[in-house]
Design a protein around this motif. Structure first.
Motif, PDB file in Angstrom:
ATOM      1  N   SER A  26       0.814  -1.224   0.000  1.00 26.24           N
ATOM      2  CA  SER A  26       0.000   0.000   0.000  1.00 26.24           C
ATOM      3  C   SER A  26       0.843   1.268   0.000  1.00 26.24           C
ATOM      4  O   SER A  26       2.001   1.273   0.421  1.00 26.24           O
ATOM      5  CB  SER A  26      -0.919   0.017   1.226  1.00 26.24           C
ATOM      6  N   PHE A  27       0.191   2.326  -0.492  1.00 26.07           N
ATOM      7  CA  PHE A  27       0.696   3.683  -0.377  1.00 26.07           C
ATOM      8  C   PHE A  27      -0.427   4.502   0.247  1.00 26.07           C
ATOM      9  O   PHE A  27      -1.533   4.554  -0.294  1.00 26.07           O
ATOM     10  CB  PHE A  27       1.081   4.262  -1.737  1.00 26.07           C
ATOM     11  N   VAL A  28      -0.162   5.116   1.383  1.00 29.51           N
ATOM     12  CA  VAL A  28      -1.178   5.840   2.124  1.00 29.51           C
ATOM     13  C   VAL A  28      -0.672   7.250   2.400  1.00 29.51           C
ATOM     14  O   VAL A  28       0.424   7.426   2.937  1.00 29.51           O
ATOM     15  CB  VAL A  28      -1.518   5.126   3.458  1.00 29.51           C
ATOM     16  N   GLU A  29      -1.454   8.256   2.032  1.00 27.16           N
ATOM     17  CA  GLU A  29      -1.000   9.648   2.138  1.00 27.16           C
ATOM     18  C   GLU A  29      -2.039  10.537   2.811  1.00 27.16           C
ATOM     19  O   GLU A  29      -3.250  10.278   2.748  1.00 27.16           O
ATOM     20  CB  GLU A  29      -0.705  10.204   0.737  1.00 27.16           C
ATOM     21  N   ASP A  37      -5.453   9.645   6.883  1.00 20.68           N
ATOM     22  CA  ASP A  37      -5.231   9.523   5.444  1.00 20.68           C
ATOM     23  C   ASP A  37      -6.423  10.061   4.656  1.00 20.68           C
ATOM     24  O   ASP A  37      -7.573   9.938   5.063  1.00 20.68           O
ATOM     25  CB  ASP A  37      -5.027   8.049   5.079  1.00 20.68           C
ATOM     26  N   ALA A  57      -5.400   6.708  -0.501  1.00 14.65           N
ATOM     27  CA  ALA A  57      -4.726   5.428  -0.287  1.00 14.65           C
ATOM     28  C   ALA A  57      -4.924   4.536  -1.501  1.00 14.65           C
ATOM     29  O   ALA A  57      -5.998   4.529  -2.108  1.00 14.65           O
ATOM     30  CB  ALA A  57      -5.272   4.737   0.957  1.00 14.65           C
ATOM     31  N   PHE A  98      -4.093   0.438  -2.592  1.00 14.11           N
ATOM     32  CA  PHE A  98      -3.610  -0.880  -2.181  1.00 14.11           C
ATOM     33  C   PHE A  98      -3.375  -1.742  -3.416  1.00 14.11           C
ATOM     34  O   PHE A  98      -4.098  -1.640  -4.411  1.00 14.11           O
ATOM     35  CB  PHE A  98      -4.652  -1.634  -1.336  1.00 14.11           C
ATOM     36  N   ALA A 109      -2.830  -3.202   5.349  1.00 14.82           N
ATOM     37  CA  ALA A 109      -2.420  -2.077   4.504  1.00 14.82           C
ATOM     38  C   ALA A 109      -1.711  -0.999   5.324  1.00 14.82           C
ATOM     39  O   ALA A 109      -0.734  -0.389   4.870  1.00 14.82           O
ATOM     40  CB  ALA A 109      -3.638  -1.478   3.799  1.00 14.82           C
ATOM     41  N   ASN A 157       2.175   0.017   4.592  1.00 19.12           N
ATOM     42  CA  ASN A 157       2.623   1.381   4.312  1.00 19.12           C
ATOM     43  C   ASN A 157       3.719   1.814   5.280  1.00 19.12           C
ATOM     44  O   ASN A 157       4.703   2.448   4.887  1.00 19.12           O
ATOM     45  CB  ASN A 157       1.439   2.348   4.406  1.00 19.12           C
ATOM     46  N   LYS A 189       6.869  -0.334   4.464  1.00 16.23           N
ATOM     47  CA  LYS A 189       7.301  -0.277   3.056  1.00 16.23           C
ATOM     48  C   LYS A 189       7.628  -1.668   2.513  1.00 16.23           C
ATOM     49  O   LYS A 189       8.602  -1.874   1.814  1.00 16.23           O
ATOM     50  CB  LYS A 189       8.502   0.663   2.892  1.00 16.23           C
TER      51      LYS A 189
END
Length: 342
Positions: free
Chosen positions: A205-208, A217, A220, A222, A328, A332, A335
């Motif tokens: 995942s990338f969660v911002e 967040d 996001a 996934f 997830a 994140n 990494k």
């Protein structure tokens, strides 16, 4: 005809636009009590539905003879209030995400079993007509083996929906735990598990957090993989400012299913041989004008109580979808790809 006595704890937007409306429309339900820490909200809903108003849920559970309770509170209160209601002898319908941790979810399930009461999690996407039709097509082998998918759920943010607007608890980590992932992403995690008929095995995942002044967040993405090797992406966002996107695409060996991707046809099936079948099955539930307002959650909940059957989205099912989100979060932070706990 027996009337099931219902209480709704939390009188925010989800209660006003979904739970209270659907309880009131159900011929076998009587709304007996409502509760909100903001007295004005509680009084407003109590007057509208001829119910008793409370500002303390413990007092409500102690004083009222209630059969069913909807928990429509900030995420961090889902578990403790659900457990209290189950221990008070009530069947519980809890909003998503069911809890903020694996341990809380397990405690909710344990309370349900201990008290022999139903626990259902309000994942309404399973009841959307296009989604139910797509599941049948997948189950019958109409599209062959599923290879991949992509799904998204995004809109302009809770401030356009919550009764508190920009000051909503949705933006506060101590009350919400997570943001768009818990508001929208978990719905799609649950939907994909339902459609594919299997659980996810791994998550990346990338969660911002892109907005100023919030600590949860709001975007996001996934990457998900099942044990059988189906891979795809899930996006959850509060940044789709021009319009809501609630679409899902399933890629199979014989056909592609396009769900809620066309404004006129809620399901479009594109076959490998060039044939295209378009289904007009009605609108998906939406906060936008024109969206279907009946989620069918309440009727399924009451039906499971009447027939003493497992709710369509039991506590165990809700926990499995929560596990995807928890994995997830871990993915994140670390990494790396993370195994989803069973």
């Amino acid at each position: 005809m027996k009337k099931w006595k219902a209480a709704v704890i939390g009188c925010g937007s989800i209660a006003r636009h979904r739970h209270l409306v659907e309880y009131a429309a159900h011929p076998e339900v009587e709304i007996t009590a409502v509760c909100d820490i903001v007295e004005e909200r509680a009084n407003e809903m109590a007057e509208k539905y001829n119910a008793k108003a409370y500002t303390n849920y413990e007092e409500l559970l102690a004083k009222e003879d209630i059969d069913v309770v909807s928990v429509c509170l900030p995420n961090v209160l889902h578990a403790p209030v659900s457990i209290a209601a189950l221990n008070a002898g009530c069947h519980v319908l809890c909003e998503k995400p069911m809890a903020t941790s694996r341990e809380e979810a397990e405690q909710m399930i344990e309370a349900s079993h201990k008290n022999n009461k139903k626990l259902m999690i309000a994942h309404n996407q399973r009841f959307v007509p296009s989604h139910a039709k797509a599941k049948k097509l997948i189950e019958t082998g109409e599209i062959g083996r599923v290879f991949s998918f992509r799904t998204t759920f995004g809109h302009g943010g809770p401030e356009n929906w919550s009764v508190e607007g920009r000051d909503s608890w949705f933006f506060k980590k101590e009350k919400a735990f997570i943001g768009a992932m818990g508001d929208l992403g978990i719905h799609k995690a649950d939907l994909l598990r339902y459609l594919l008929g299997e659980d996810f095995d791994e998550v990346a995942s990338f969660v911002e957090t892109t907005r100023e002044g919030i600590d949860v967040d709001d975007n996001a993405v996934f990457i998900l993989k099942t044990a059988s090797g189906v891979v795809g992406t899930l996006a959850a966002s509060w940044s789709y400012t021009a319009a809501e996107d609630n679409s899902t695409i399933i890629y199979g060996e014989k056909a592609i299913l396009r769900l809620e991707d066309n404004p006129d046809y809620s399901l479009v099936v594109q076959y490998k041989n060039g044939e295209v079948v378009r289904y007009a099955l009605g609108k998906i539930q939406s906060n936008e004008s024109g969206g279907q307002k009946n989620t069918h959650v309440i009727e399924n909940f009451i039906q499971s109580i009447k027939n003493d059957t497992e709710p369509p989205i039991s506590g165990e099912e809700g926990k499995k979808s929560l596990e995807v989100i928890l994995a997830a979060i871990e993915a994140n932070a670390s990494k790396r790809t993370v195994k989803v706990q069973a």
